[in-house]
Design an enzyme around this catalytic site. Structure first.
Site, mmCIF file in Angstrom:
data_model
loop_
_atom_site.group_PDB
_atom_site.id
_atom_site.type_symbol
_atom_site.label_atom_id
_atom_site.label_comp_id
_atom_site.label_asym_id
_atom_site.label_seq_id
_atom_site.Cartn_x
_atom_site.Cartn_y
_atom_site.Cartn_z
ATOM 1 N N SER A 75 0.832 -1.201 0.000
ATOM 2 C CA SER A 75 0.000 0.000 0.000
ATOM 3 C C SER A 75 0.875 1.262 0.000
ATOM 4 C CB SER A 75 -0.950 -0.040 1.210
ATOM 5 O OG SER A 75 -1.971 0.927 1.085
ATOM 6 N N ASP A 119 -9.584 -5.410 -4.647
ATOM 7 C CA ASP A 119 -9.143 -4.343 -3.745
ATOM 8 C C ASP A 119 -10.111 -3.161 -3.805
ATOM 9 O OD1 ASP A 119 -7.797 -2.315 -2.362
ATOM 10 O OD2 ASP A 119 -5.835 -3.000 -3.037
ATOM 11 N N HIS A 140 -7.782 -5.674 -0.199
ATOM 12 C CA HIS A 140 -6.594 -4.868 0.104
ATOM 13 C C HIS A 140 -5.771 -5.593 1.163
ATOM 14 C CE1 HIS A 140 -4.247 -1.263 -0.235
ATOM 15 N NE2 HIS A 140 -4.265 -1.059 1.077
#
Length: 232
Positions: A122, A177, A211
């Site tokens: 991320s 995601d 995610h």
């Protein structure tokens, strides 16, 4: 390893997974927004190589615009998570310089830059991409998980004289995601191909993954690291 970690602020609070034998390479694993650095250390322990040192620094606590200005661990401020969202240019550049200081520290302690991989998930993956592509040293590679390229409009011009033109990049993304859509990851991969040699960019997607990571992704990371950092 010798050297004074206190001279590099991020190292003073970092979690380090040391090699079980003489360390000849290093992986800099940068955590994402608010994820405990121990989570990265635990994940890397499951795929560790005995001659590789894994360094997991923790982001400083700052107000994050995207989270209603709440103070939380973050490498730089986030105003949005879309390709056209405004970006914290000063914060991104400052964070990148702090990561480069760790690279310099490892070099002084005997690990050459071509035996160093930057990686993260991320926001950590985003910072890894920006740092490596603007670094003055030729690095081994980048692991970029569920992320994007910060200040993407500045590239390819922002790349430091093409020092890392041939750097290997493993980019992975969960197909479900909801935070950073896989489409954003695909756009990032295409952008990266304009910055480095296109054949050096691998973009892998994982069905059913949101995610987060998955065992298949971590195995891809392990294989990537083993290929770039063979035992010497």
């Amino acid at each position: 390893m010798c050297g004074n970690n206190m001279s590099v602020p991020l190292l003073a609070d970092a979690v380090t997974v040391s090699g079980a034998e003489r360390e000849t390479a290093a992986v800099r694993a940068i955590n994402l927004l608010s994820l405990p650095r121990h989570s990265w250390a635990d994940a890397l322990s499951s795929i560790r190589l005995p001659y590789v040192k894994y360094i997991c620094p923790h982001a400083p606590r700052i107000p994050v615009t995207l989270n209603m200005k709440m103070v939380m661990p973050s490498w730089f401020d986030l105003m949005g998570l879309t390709p056209d969202a405004p970006e914290d240019e000063a914060g991104i550049k400052k964070a990148a310089e702090n990561i480069k200081a760790i690279i310099e520290h490892e070099m002084k302690n005997g690990i050459p830059p071509n035996r160093i991989i930057l990686g993260g998930f991320s926001q950590g993956g985003a910072l890894s991409l920006y740092t490596a592509l603007t670094c003055q040293h030729q690095l081994a590679g980048i692991v970029a998980l569920s992320c994007w390229l910060p200040l993407h409009k500045a590239f390819p011009q922002a790349a430091n004289n093409g020092v890392n033109k041939d750097i290997a990049i493993l980019q992975c993304h969960g197909e479900l995601d909801p935070m950073i859509p896989v489409r954003f990851g695909a756009l990032t991969a295409e952008k990266l191909k304009s910055v480095v040699t296109p054949t050096k960019v691998q973009f892998k997607t994982f069905p059913g993954v949101m995610h987060s990571s998955c065992p298949q992704e971590m195995m891809a990371v392990k294989e990537f690291i083993e290929k770039l950092l063979p035992r010497i």
